[in-house]
Structures are given as structure tokens and as C-alpha cells.
Write a protein that holds these residues in place. Sequence first.
Motif, PDB file in Angstrom:
ATOM      1  N   VAL A  48      28.895  22.541  73.362  1.00  0.00           N
ATOM      2  CA  VAL A  48      28.718  21.267  72.651  1.00  0.00           C
ATOM      3  C   VAL A  48      27.377  21.257  71.926  1.00  0.00           C
ATOM      4  N   GLY A  49      26.338  21.695  72.601  1.00  0.00           N
ATOM      5  CA  GLY A  49      25.010  21.701  71.979  1.00  0.00           C
ATOM      6  C   GLY A  49      24.947  22.571  70.741  1.00  0.00           C
ATOM      7  N   MET A  50      25.504  23.757  70.822  1.00  0.00           N
ATOM      8  CA  MET A  50      25.477  24.671  69.671  1.00  0.00           C
ATOM      9  C   MET A  50      26.308  24.133  68.508  1.00  0.00           C
ATOM     10  N   GLU A  51      27.471  23.568  68.810  1.00  0.00           N
ATOM     11  CA  GLU A  51      28.335  23.068  67.735  1.00  0.00           C
ATOM     12  C   GLU A  51      27.730  21.836  67.067  1.00  0.00           C
ATOM     13  N   VAL A  52      27.182  20.934  67.850  1.00  0.00           N
ATOM     14  CA  VAL A  52      26.541  19.745  67.271  1.00  0.00           C
ATOM     15  C   VAL A  52      25.368  20.165  66.394  1.00  0.00           C
ATOM     16  N   THR A  53      24.577  21.101  66.871  1.00  0.00           N
ATOM     17  CA  THR A  53      23.448  21.597  66.078  1.00  0.00           C
ATOM     18  C   THR A  53      23.928  22.220  64.779  1.00  0.00           C
ATOM     19  N   ARG A  54      24.980  23.015  64.846  1.00  0.00           N
ATOM     20  CA  ARG A  54      25.509  23.659  63.639  1.00  0.00           C
ATOM     21  C   ARG A  54      25.991  22.636  62.625  1.00  0.00           C
ATOM     22  N   ILE A  55      26.718  21.634  63.109  1.00  0.00           N
ATOM     23  CA  ILE A  55      27.242  20.607  62.206  1.00  0.00           C
ATOM     24  C   ILE A  55      26.106  19.840  61.535  1.00  0.00           C
ATOM     25  N   VAL A  56      25.143  19.399  62.322  1.00  0.00           N
ATOM     26  CA  VAL A  56      24.028  18.625  61.773  1.00  0.00           C
ATOM     27  C   VAL A  56      23.237  19.459  60.770  1.00  0.00           C
ATOM     28  N   ALA A  57      22.917  20.696  61.134  1.00  0.00           N
ATOM     29  CA  ALA A  57      22.133  21.557  60.243  1.00  0.00           C
ATOM     30  C   ALA A  57      22.886  21.873  58.962  1.00  0.00           C
ATOM     31  N   THR A  58      24.151  22.206  59.064  1.00  0.00           N
ATOM     32  CA  THR A  58      24.936  22.567  57.887  1.00  0.00           C
ATOM     33  C   THR A  58      25.114  21.376  56.955  1.00  0.00           C
ATOM     34  N   ARG A  59      25.419  20.216  57.508  1.00  0.00           N
ATOM     35  CA  ARG A  59      25.609  19.032  56.664  1.00  0.00           C
ATOM     36  C   ARG A  59      24.307  18.609  55.997  1.00  0.00           C
ATOM     37  N   THR A  60      23.210  18.659  56.737  1.00  0.00           N
ATOM     38  CA  THR A  60      21.911  18.307  56.163  1.00  0.00           C
ATOM     39  C   THR A  60      21.545  19.277  55.051  1.00  0.00           C
ATOM     40  N   ALA A  61      21.729  20.560  55.301  1.00  0.00           N
ATOM     41  CA  ALA A  61      21.417  21.561  54.284  1.00  0.00           C
ATOM     42  C   ALA A  61      22.319  21.411  53.059  1.00  0.00           C
ATOM     43  N   ALA A  62      23.589  21.103  53.265  1.00  0.00           N
ATOM     44  CA  ALA A  62      24.514  20.937  52.135  1.00  0.00           C
ATOM     45  C   ALA A  62      24.103  19.745  51.270  1.00  0.00           C
ATOM     46  N   LYS A  63      23.695  18.658  51.909  1.00  0.00           N
ATOM     47  CA  LYS A  63      23.244  17.491  51.137  1.00  0.00           C
ATOM     48  C   LYS A  63      22.000  17.826  50.327  1.00  0.00           C
ATOM     49  N   ARG A  64      21.068  18.530  50.949  1.00  0.00           N
ATOM     50  CA  ARG A  64      19.850  18.905  50.221  1.00  0.00           C
ATOM     51  C   ARG A  64      20.151  19.903  49.113  1.00  0.00           C
ATOM     52  N   TRP A  65      21.089  20.807  49.360  1.00  0.00           N
ATOM     53  CA  TRP A  65      21.484  21.783  48.340  1.00  0.00           C
ATOM     54  C   TRP A  65      22.089  21.061  47.135  1.00  0.00           C
ATOM     55  N   GLN A  66      22.984  20.120  47.400  1.00  0.00           N
ATOM     56  CA  GLN A  66      23.600  19.370  46.304  1.00  0.00           C
ATOM     57  C   GLN A  66      22.557  18.573  45.539  1.00  0.00           C
ATOM     58  N   SER A  67      21.623  17.962  46.254  1.00  0.00           N
ATOM     59  CA  SER A  67      20.555  17.206  45.611  1.00  0.00           C
ATOM     60  C   SER A  67      19.707  18.124  44.734  1.00  0.00           C
ATOM     61  N   TRP A  68      19.385  19.289  45.253  1.00  0.00           N
ATOM     62  CA  TRP A  68      18.593  20.244  44.482  1.00  0.00           C
ATOM     63  C   TRP A  68      19.339  20.710  43.243  1.00  0.00           C
ATOM     64  N   LYS A  69      20.628  20.983  43.395  1.00  0.00           N
ATOM     65  CA  LYS A  69      21.442  21.426  42.250  1.00  0.00           C
ATOM     66  C   LYS A  69      21.495  20.352  41.175  1.00  0.00           C
ATOM     67  N   GLN A  70      21.643  19.091  41.595  1.00  0.00           N
ATOM     68  CA  GLN A  70      21.701  17.997  40.617  1.00  0.00           C
ATOM     69  C   GLN A  70      20.376  17.853  39.887  1.00  0.00           C
ATOM     70  N   LYS A  71      19.279  17.953  40.602  1.00  0.00           N
ATOM     71  CA  LYS A  71      17.964  17.861  39.969  1.00  0.00           C
ATOM     72  C   LYS A  71      17.727  19.042  39.034  1.00  0.00           C
ATOM     73  N   ALA A  72      18.098  20.241  39.473  1.00  0.00           N
ATOM     74  CA  ALA A  72      17.924  21.434  38.650  1.00  0.00           C
ATOM     75  C   ALA A  72      18.828  21.378  37.428  1.00  0.00           C
ATOM     76  N   GLY A  73      20.023  20.846  37.584  1.00  0.00           N
ATOM     77  CA  GLY A  73      20.949  20.731  36.463  1.00  0.00           C
ATOM     78  C   GLY A  73      20.476  19.709  35.437  1.00  0.00           C
ATOM     79  N   GLY A  74      19.783  18.680  35.894  1.00  0.00           N
ATOM     80  CA  GLY A  74      19.289  17.648  35.003  1.00  0.00           C
ATOM     81  C   GLY A  74      18.068  18.092  34.217  1.00  0.00           C
ATOM     82  N   LEU A  75      17.400  19.153  34.660  1.00  0.00           N
ATOM     83  CA  LEU A  75      16.204  19.617  33.986  1.00  0.00           C
ATOM     84  C   LEU A  75      16.513  20.518  32.803  1.00  0.00           C
ATOM     85  N   SER A  76      17.690  21.120  32.776  1.00  0.00           N
ATOM     86  CA  SER A  76      17.968  22.058  31.680  1.00  0.00           C
ATOM     87  C   SER A  76      18.506  21.370  30.468  1.00  0.00           C
TER      88      SER A  76
END
Length: 94
Positions: A66-94
Motif C-alpha cells: 500500500v505504501g509503495m503504490e500510494v507513493t507511486r500514484i502521488v508522485a506520478t500524478r504530481t509530476a504529470a501535472k507539473r510536466w503539463q504545466s511546463w509544456k503549456q508555459k514552454a508552448g506559450g513562449l514560442s
Amino acid sequence: MAEKPDKPEMAWRVVGALIGLGTGFVARKAIEFGWQKVTGKKPPADPDSLEISMAEAIGYAVVMGVGMEVTRIVATRTAAKRWQSWKQKAGGLS
């Protein structure tokens, strides 16, 4: 033409894999530390060993799983949100 949403880009796959490895390592160490603090014993090195009680082996497996799976879900979802945010910001700069 927009990318297919079901085919993640290679950069995200690499980032996701690295995040998974890092958070998995940290989570495992944290769970092992917590197990030792709560039970007063080191985590079972081999839960299949007959020297470890069934209750302890199952308890450790549940806590670790349970601990490993919860950690994986939280980390992956947080990273995906930040990745999407970064992509949107980078896309808006070009």
C-alpha cells in the motif's frame, strides 16, 4: 496536428521512469524505517521465511504494498501535472 493522448512522448516516459525509481527508493527506506520504529524489529528480509510469523509477514506485505503504490500514484500524478504545466508555459513562449 495534436499528439495522440494515448501515446506519451519519450521525454515524459524517461522523466516518469526516473521519478518512479527515485520515489520508490525513498518510499521503501521510509517504510522500513517506520516499520522498525513501530514494531521495534527490523523489517523481514525474507517474508517467506518460516522464522517470521504469518501475521508479521502479511502485515509487512500489506504495509509495503500500500505504501509503495500510494507513493507511486502521488508522485506520478504530481509530476504529470507539473510536466503539463511546463509544456503549456514552454508552448506559450514560442
